[in-house]
Design a protein around this motif. Structure first.
Motif, PDB file in Angstrom:
ATOM      1  N   ASP A 184       2.862 -32.814 -86.468  1.00 14.49           N
ATOM      2  CA  ASP A 184       3.244 -31.220 -86.342  1.00 14.49           C
ATOM      3  C   ASP A 184       2.255 -30.131 -85.885  1.00 14.49           C
ATOM      4  OD1 ASP A 184       6.245 -31.904 -86.274  1.00 14.49           O
ATOM      5  OD2 ASP A 184       5.729 -32.470 -88.367  1.00 14.49           O
ATOM      6  N   TRP A 185       1.206 -30.462 -86.904  1.00 11.71           N
ATOM      7  CA  TRP A 185       0.171 -29.106 -87.102  1.00 11.71           C
ATOM      8  C   TRP A 185      -1.363 -29.504 -86.891  1.00 11.71           C
ATOM      9  CZ3 TRP A 185       0.562 -23.824 -88.482  1.00 11.71           C
ATOM     10  CH2 TRP A 185      -0.708 -23.066 -88.665  1.00 11.71           C
ATOM     11  N   ARG A 186      -2.109 -28.713 -85.997  1.00 14.62           N
ATOM     12  CA  ARG A 186      -3.353 -29.101 -85.939  1.00 14.62           C
ATOM     13  C   ARG A 186      -4.073 -28.110 -85.890  1.00 14.62           C
ATOM     14  NH1 ARG A 186      -6.081 -33.412 -83.349  1.00 14.62           N
ATOM     15  NH2 ARG A 186      -7.857 -32.683 -81.999  1.00 14.62           N
ATOM     16  N   THR A 187      -5.313 -28.107 -86.676  1.00 16.48           N
ATOM     17  CA  THR A 187      -6.386 -27.262 -86.757  1.00 16.48           C
ATOM     18  C   THR A 187      -7.568 -27.739 -85.914  1.00 16.48           C
ATOM     19  OG1 THR A 187      -5.424 -26.342 -89.006  1.00 16.48           O
ATOM     20  CG2 THR A 187      -7.790 -25.756 -88.289  1.00 16.48           C
ATOM     21  N   GLU A 188      -7.718 -26.984 -84.759  1.00 14.51           N
ATOM     22  CA  GLU A 188      -8.703 -27.507 -83.981  1.00 14.51           C
ATOM     23  C   GLU A 188     -10.036 -27.272 -84.396  1.00 14.51           C
ATOM     24  OE1 GLU A 188     -10.129 -29.692 -81.619  1.00 14.51           O
ATOM     25  OE2 GLU A 188      -7.974 -29.445 -80.985  1.00 14.51           O
ATOM     26  N   SER A 189     -10.946 -28.095 -84.436  1.00 18.22           N
ATOM     27  CA  SER A 189     -12.360 -27.849 -85.012  1.00 18.22           C
ATOM     28  C   SER A 189     -13.299 -28.094 -83.585  1.00 18.22           C
ATOM     29  CB  SER A 189     -12.936 -29.108 -85.600  1.00 18.22           C
ATOM     30  OG  SER A 189     -12.636 -30.418 -85.123  1.00 18.22           O
ATOM     31  N   SER A 190     -12.781 -28.410 -82.328  1.00 19.11           N
ATOM     32  CA  SER A 190     -13.734 -28.641 -81.046  1.00 19.11           C
ATOM     33  C   SER A 190     -13.331 -27.311 -80.291  1.00 19.11           C
ATOM     34  CB  SER A 190     -13.122 -29.839 -80.360  1.00 19.11           C
ATOM     35  OG  SER A 190     -13.864 -29.993 -79.197  1.00 19.11           O
ATOM     36  N   SER A 191     -14.246 -26.725 -79.941  1.00 22.26           N
ATOM     37  CA  SER A 191     -14.097 -25.768 -79.077  1.00 22.26           C
ATOM     38  C   SER A 191     -13.685 -25.951 -77.610  1.00 22.26           C
ATOM     39  CB  SER A 191     -15.464 -24.545 -78.906  1.00 22.26           C
ATOM     40  OG  SER A 191     -16.594 -25.630 -78.493  1.00 22.26           O
ATOM     41  N   LYS A 192     -14.495 -27.272 -77.030  1.00 22.16           N
ATOM     42  CA  LYS A 192     -14.057 -27.848 -75.737  1.00 22.16           C
ATOM     43  C   LYS A 192     -12.520 -27.979 -75.672  1.00 22.16           C
ATOM     44  CE  LYS A 192     -15.028 -31.589 -72.762  1.00 22.16           C
ATOM     45  NZ  LYS A 192     -15.961 -32.632 -72.477  1.00 22.16           N
ATOM     46  N   MET A 193     -12.081 -28.784 -76.891  1.00 20.91           N
ATOM     47  CA  MET A 193     -10.621 -29.192 -76.855  1.00 20.91           C
ATOM     48  C   MET A 193      -9.810 -27.965 -76.623  1.00 20.91           C
ATOM     49  SD  MET A 193      -8.982 -31.937 -76.570  1.00 20.91           S
ATOM     50  CE  MET A 193      -9.932 -33.376 -77.643  1.00 20.91           C
ATOM     51  N   TRP A 194     -10.413 -26.902 -77.579  1.00 18.80           N
ATOM     52  CA  TRP A 194      -9.392 -25.667 -77.684  1.00 18.80           C
ATOM     53  C   TRP A 194      -9.409 -25.164 -76.265  1.00 18.80           C
ATOM     54  CZ3 TRP A 194      -5.899 -24.035 -80.738  1.00 18.80           C
ATOM     55  CH2 TRP A 194      -5.561 -22.550 -80.793  1.00 18.80           C
ATOM     56  N   ALA A 195     -10.603 -25.172 -75.530  1.00 18.38           N
ATOM     57  CA  ALA A 195     -10.658 -24.492 -74.171  1.00 18.38           C
ATOM     58  C   ALA A 195      -9.880 -25.288 -72.725  1.00 18.38           C
ATOM     59  CB  ALA A 195     -11.990 -24.180 -73.649  1.00 18.38           C
ATOM     60  N   THR A 196      -9.983 -26.515 -73.302  1.00 24.44           N
ATOM     61  CA  THR A 196      -9.542 -27.260 -71.949  1.00 24.44           C
ATOM     62  C   THR A 196      -8.366 -28.366 -72.263  1.00 24.44           C
ATOM     63  OG1 THR A 196     -11.246 -28.975 -72.481  1.00 24.44           O
ATOM     64  CG2 THR A 196     -11.965 -27.263 -71.220  1.00 24.44           C
ATOM     65  N   GLY A 197      -8.218 -28.549 -73.547  1.00 23.83           N
ATOM     66  CA  GLY A 197      -7.315 -29.711 -73.785  1.00 23.83           C
ATOM     67  C   GLY A 197      -5.977 -29.219 -74.106  1.00 23.83           C
ATOM     68  N   TYR A 198      -5.707 -27.925 -74.553  1.00 23.44           N
ATOM     69  CA  TYR A 198      -4.207 -27.702 -74.600  1.00 23.44           C
ATOM     70  C   TYR A 198      -3.437 -26.953 -73.323  1.00 23.44           C
ATOM     71  CZ  TYR A 198      -5.250 -28.429 -79.449  1.00 23.44           C
ATOM     72  OH  TYR A 198      -5.622 -28.860 -80.625  1.00 23.44           O
ATOM     73  N   ASP A 199      -3.533 -28.012 -72.302  1.00 30.35           N
ATOM     74  CA  ASP A 199      -2.636 -27.540 -71.164  1.00 30.35           C
ATOM     75  C   ASP A 199      -1.910 -28.671 -70.893  1.00 30.35           C
ATOM     76  OD1 ASP A 199      -1.722 -26.671 -68.769  1.00 30.35           O
ATOM     77  OD2 ASP A 199      -3.519 -26.946 -67.637  1.00 30.35           O
ATOM     78  N   PHE A 200      -0.887 -29.282 -71.718  1.00 33.90           N
ATOM     79  CA  PHE A 200      -0.171 -30.202 -71.364  1.00 33.90           C
ATOM     80  C   PHE A 200       1.326 -29.914 -71.348  1.00 33.90           C
ATOM     81  CE2 PHE A 200      -1.535 -30.027 -75.702  1.00 33.90           C
ATOM     82  CZ  PHE A 200      -0.311 -30.130 -76.554  1.00 33.90           C
ATOM     83  N   PRO A 201       2.430 -30.802 -70.990  1.00 34.32           N
ATOM     84  CA  PRO A 201       3.614 -30.006 -70.660  1.00 34.32           C
ATOM     85  C   PRO A 201       4.243 -29.385 -71.841  1.00 34.32           C
ATOM     86  CG  PRO A 201       3.416 -32.463 -69.855  1.00 34.32           C
ATOM     87  CD  PRO A 201       2.318 -31.977 -70.561  1.00 34.32           C
ATOM     88  N   ALA A 202       4.107 -29.836 -73.279  1.00 32.56           N
ATOM     89  CA  ALA A 202       4.864 -29.067 -74.265  1.00 32.56           C
ATOM     90  C   ALA A 202       4.175 -27.723 -74.557  1.00 32.56           C
ATOM     91  CB  ALA A 202       4.665 -29.927 -75.746  1.00 32.56           C
ATOM     92  N   ILE A 203       3.072 -27.503 -74.196  1.00 30.91           N
ATOM     93  CA  ILE A 203       2.471 -26.151 -74.025  1.00 30.91           C
ATOM     94  C   ILE A 203       2.934 -25.258 -73.027  1.00 30.91           C
ATOM     95  CG2 ILE A 203       0.438 -24.795 -73.612  1.00 30.91           C
ATOM     96  CD1 ILE A 203      -0.037 -25.626 -76.341  1.00 30.91           C
ATOM     97  N   ARG A 204       3.149 -25.730 -72.308  1.00 27.43           N
ATOM     98  CA  ARG A 204       3.861 -24.938 -70.782  1.00 27.43           C
ATOM     99  C   ARG A 204       5.335 -24.691 -70.992  1.00 27.43           C
ATOM    100  NH1 ARG A 204       0.074 -28.470 -68.121  1.00 27.43           N
ATOM    101  NH2 ARG A 204       1.709 -29.936 -67.457  1.00 27.43           N
ATOM    102  N   SER A 205       5.947 -25.555 -71.911  1.00 28.73           N
ATOM    103  CA  SER A 205       7.353 -25.382 -72.004  1.00 28.73           C
ATOM    104  C   SER A 205       7.789 -24.712 -73.052  1.00 28.73           C
ATOM    105  CB  SER A 205       8.048 -26.680 -72.074  1.00 28.73           C
ATOM    106  OG  SER A 205       7.830 -27.534 -73.197  1.00 28.73           O
ATOM    107  N   GLY A 206       6.661 -24.164 -74.180  1.00 26.25           N
ATOM    108  CA  GLY A 206       7.002 -23.471 -75.289  1.00 26.25           C
ATOM    109  C   GLY A 206       7.139 -24.419 -76.459  1.00 26.25           C
ATOM    110  N   ARG A 207       7.276 -25.674 -76.363  1.00 24.59           N
ATOM    111  CA  ARG A 207       7.704 -26.521 -77.479  1.00 24.59           C
ATOM    112  C   ARG A 207       6.333 -26.603 -78.560  1.00 24.59           C
ATOM    113  NH1 ARG A 207       9.168 -31.983 -75.912  1.00 24.59           N
ATOM    114  NH2 ARG A 207       7.505 -31.686 -73.864  1.00 24.59           N
ATOM    115  N   VAL A 208       5.265 -26.268 -78.000  1.00 22.43           N
ATOM    116  CA  VAL A 208       3.951 -26.317 -78.762  1.00 22.43           C
ATOM    117  C   VAL A 208       3.437 -25.219 -78.827  1.00 22.43           C
ATOM    118  CG1 VAL A 208       1.551 -27.070 -78.981  1.00 22.43           C
ATOM    119  CG2 VAL A 208       3.349 -28.758 -78.834  1.00 22.43           C
ATOM    120  N   VAL A 209       3.332 -24.326 -79.828  1.00 16.11           N
ATOM    121  CA  VAL A 209       2.338 -22.950 -79.875  1.00 16.11           C
ATOM    122  C   VAL A 209       0.849 -23.000 -80.051  1.00 16.11           C
ATOM    123  CG1 VAL A 209       2.690 -20.874 -81.158  1.00 16.11           C
ATOM    124  CG2 VAL A 209       4.709 -21.975 -80.853  1.00 16.11           C
ATOM    125  N   LYS A 210       0.341 -22.368 -79.434  1.00 18.19           N
ATOM    126  CA  LYS A 210      -1.215 -22.333 -79.606  1.00 18.19           C
ATOM    127  C   LYS A 210      -1.640 -21.043 -80.212  1.00 18.19           C
ATOM    128  CE  LYS A 210      -5.459 -22.886 -76.883  1.00 18.19           C
ATOM    129  NZ  LYS A 210      -5.928 -22.556 -75.645  1.00 18.19           N
TER     130      LYS A 210
END
Length: 619
Positions: free
Chosen positions: A285-311
């Protein structure tokens, strides 16, 4: 050599404590027991406070939260330095910290605490209602046994508690700790952080009739006393905790509005990429992101776009310590300060920040970044009063210049900095020699300058490999080796490396931990945090000044002086920091209107939100 328990205690400066009834340190009427301890100022919350400001006292109980961890575990005993411990047990401590107030602790197992003005000792009164999970009370004998056994079980605890010379029972529910030093403002709070362990359980036998040993690893879940108890353990794979319904301290002000989830589960993944995919697939359920690359490029998936995952980026009021390439100066090749300085000139932070980190980071220039303790400009008169007596043992730049890292913002500056690095290496006796068409550095004895970067995560390979290319331009032979977490931990414990990633977190009130970070005694003690191997009497002196600072202004001055001494010795190649937490969560949780200043507060002050959970499921 194998030593028995009595011998170990004698070497540690402790004898097995006897039960002494009565008060030896002061008459009872002279002692004013308080509900909290703080370093300098008055505490925020009064004796009759109902709950911390950052909690919702009416937070609903229920639901579950799942965390994903990279690695594994082979041990459930968190008090030994052996093995990799899983998160299966919580033992309450004498005191507990507030998340919105630095350097302050409030009573948990202890209902009251007192110390004299000189802080030569501290006395705790235990709550008679404090219980372990098997219903047995926490007693002064448990506190005494915990102190002695923790010191025996781990080099960390033996060092952390080394200034405690005696612990004894001084009343029916009272324990007194006596210190080797007077005026050490942190020692009372350090003892307050000690977990109270169940003596009867650890000195007993397991269900197979084997004697338990706190010094050894075990996959038996230890008896705890906290808000959660292990419900299911799958060795190396997962640990599931359940909330203790009749937890003895659930209604104390320090716990109201907290520990709201019925279950907490830790799920282990062998690979960071697999762990991220598991998060995307709603396996935790919860993730504290340590990778700047992942933060910039990885968080574009369906659950983000639908609002099910909050960044969300959550900003905190905290000091950013020193993350760096830590150079092991126990090895002769790093003992010349010019070699260490050359390695900094060759590190191209600006390129890495632009091409690897998406501009998210600030270069570290201090061991106390983002705080009033960071040394800036030239030393103040107050700092000079500390530094001048140590002048012969400090680099001259401490007194004449503000520390700044080399800047590689243009191709011209990159070339200039590499030329400066080459000059420093040559001045240190490393000259360029041709070998099969390659330029390599050798010293007068013919030894080649080689460096191995030891890593425990592939994430750092993308930073180490470009650095390797820069160093090879200078003629340095470079290897980058990534090992599993168990092997990495063994090599860290015994200082078996050239260069590792060093990360020293700092608090708003630094103190005794600085001895473990930079002190001479810690340099030769396996398992210490002195990764660099610093053994410098000037730095030892500044650490002691910091520890015994009588007020906040004196502490800040001592930190600035220590900062200058550390930075100008070029012990590390500074990396970077950010002043916020990069978090992502499946949107099933509620939280207080205002989070604590010093932490995200997750999961302790958050709760399960049934309506949000239904919406996530519906989407």
């Amino acid at each position: 050599m194998t030593m028995n328990r009595r011998t170990l205690l004698k070497l540690a400066g402790l004898a097995p404590a006897a039960k002494i009834v009565g008060v030896q340190v002061a008459e009872a009427q002279d002692r004013e027991f308080r509900h909290a301890l703080t370093l300098f100022n008055d505490v925020k919350y009064p004796p009759d406070f109902k709950h911390f400001d950052y909690v919702n006292p009416n937070a609903p109980k229920g639901g579950r939260v799942r965390f994903g961890l990279v690695g594994s575990f082979d041990n459930l005993n968190p008090y030994t330095f052996k093995g990799e411990a899983g998160s299966a047990v919580v033992n309450d401590a004498l005191l507990v910290s507030a998340l919105d107030e630095p350097s302050t602790e409030y009573g948990l197992v202890a209902s009251g605490v007192w110390h004299p003005e000189d802080r030569s000792l501290v006395v705790y009164r235990l709550r008679p209602e404090a219980r372990f999970h098997d219903g047995k009370p926490m007693t002064p004998e448990d506190v005494i046994w915990s102190m002695l056994s923790l010191r025996e079980a781990s080099p960390f605890y033996n060092f952390y508690y080394k200034n405690i010379t005696k612990v004894e029972q001084t009343g029916d529910h009272e324990v007194t700790f006596t210190f080797a030093q007077k005026g050490n403002r942190e020692l009372p709070l350090i003892t307050g952080q000690m977990p109270v362990l169940p003596r009867h359980w650890w000195t007993g036998k397991d269900e197979k009739g084997r004697q338990r040993d706190i010094k050894e690893t075990s996959l038996e879940v230890p008896l705890g006393s906290g808000a959660y108890v292990a419900a299911e353990v799958k060795p190396g794979t997962s640990i599931r905790l359940k909330r203790v319904a009749d937890y003895w301290a659930k209604d104390l002000p320090v716990n109201v509005g907290q520990d709201n989830f019925d279950e907490i589960e830790y799920i282990y993944f062998r690979d960071a990429n697999v762990a991220f995919e598991a998060f995307k697939g709603d396996q935790y359920d919860w993730r504290t992101e340590s990778s700047s690359k992942m933060w910039a490029t990885g968080y574009d998936f369906p659950a983000i776009r639908s609002g099910r995952v909050v960044k969300e980026e959550i900003r905190l009021r905290q000091v950013e310590g020193m993350q760096s390439w830590a150079l092991n100066i126990r090895r002769p090749k790093f003992q010349d300060v010019r070699v260490r300085q050359a390695l900094n000139y060759a590190f191209d932070f600006e390129w890495a920040n632009q091409n690897l980190f998406y501009g998210q980071y600030v270069r570290s220039r201090s061991y106390f970044n983002n705080s009033e303790m960071e040394a800036k400009g030239l030393p103040s008169p107050q700092e000079l009063a500390l530094l001048e007596p140590l002048k012969a043992q400090l680099p001259p730049e401490v007194f004449t210049a503000e520390y700044r890292n080399p800047v590689n913002d243009t191709p011209q500056n990159r070339r200039k900095n590499l030329r400066q690095a080459a000059k420093l290496l040559n001045d240190a006796g490393w000259t360029v020699t041709q070998d099969g068409g390659r330029s390599i550095l050798k010293n007068a004895t013919g030894e080649q300058l080689t460096i191995e970067f030891l890593l425990d995560s592939p994430l750092f390979e993308r930073i180490a490999l470009p650095y390797k290319q820069q160093l090879e331009l200078l003629g340095i032979g470079v290897g980058v080796k990534t090992v599993d977490s168990a092997q990495y931990e063994r090599r860290i414990q015994t200082f078996d490396y050239d260069v590792v990633v060093g990360n020293w977190g700092q608090s708003l009130s630094p103190g005794n931990e600085q001895r473990d970070f930079w002190g001479s005694e810690a340099a030769s003690r396996n398992g210490s945090r002195n990764l660099v191997g610093i053994a410098n009497p000037a730095i030892d002196s500044l650490i002691e000044t910091l520890i015994y600072a009588p007020d906040r202004d004196s502490l800040v001055t001592a930190c600035k002086a220590l900062d200058r001494a550390l930075t100008w010795n070029h012990y590390v190649v500074p990396m970077w920091y950010i002043d916020y937490e990069r978090t992502a969560r499946w949107d099933r949780f509620g939280r207080p209107e205002k989070l604590p200043d010093l932490s995200t507060g997750f999961p302790s002050v958050w709760w399960w939100d049934e309506e949000k959970a239904k919406k996530v499921a519906a989407k």
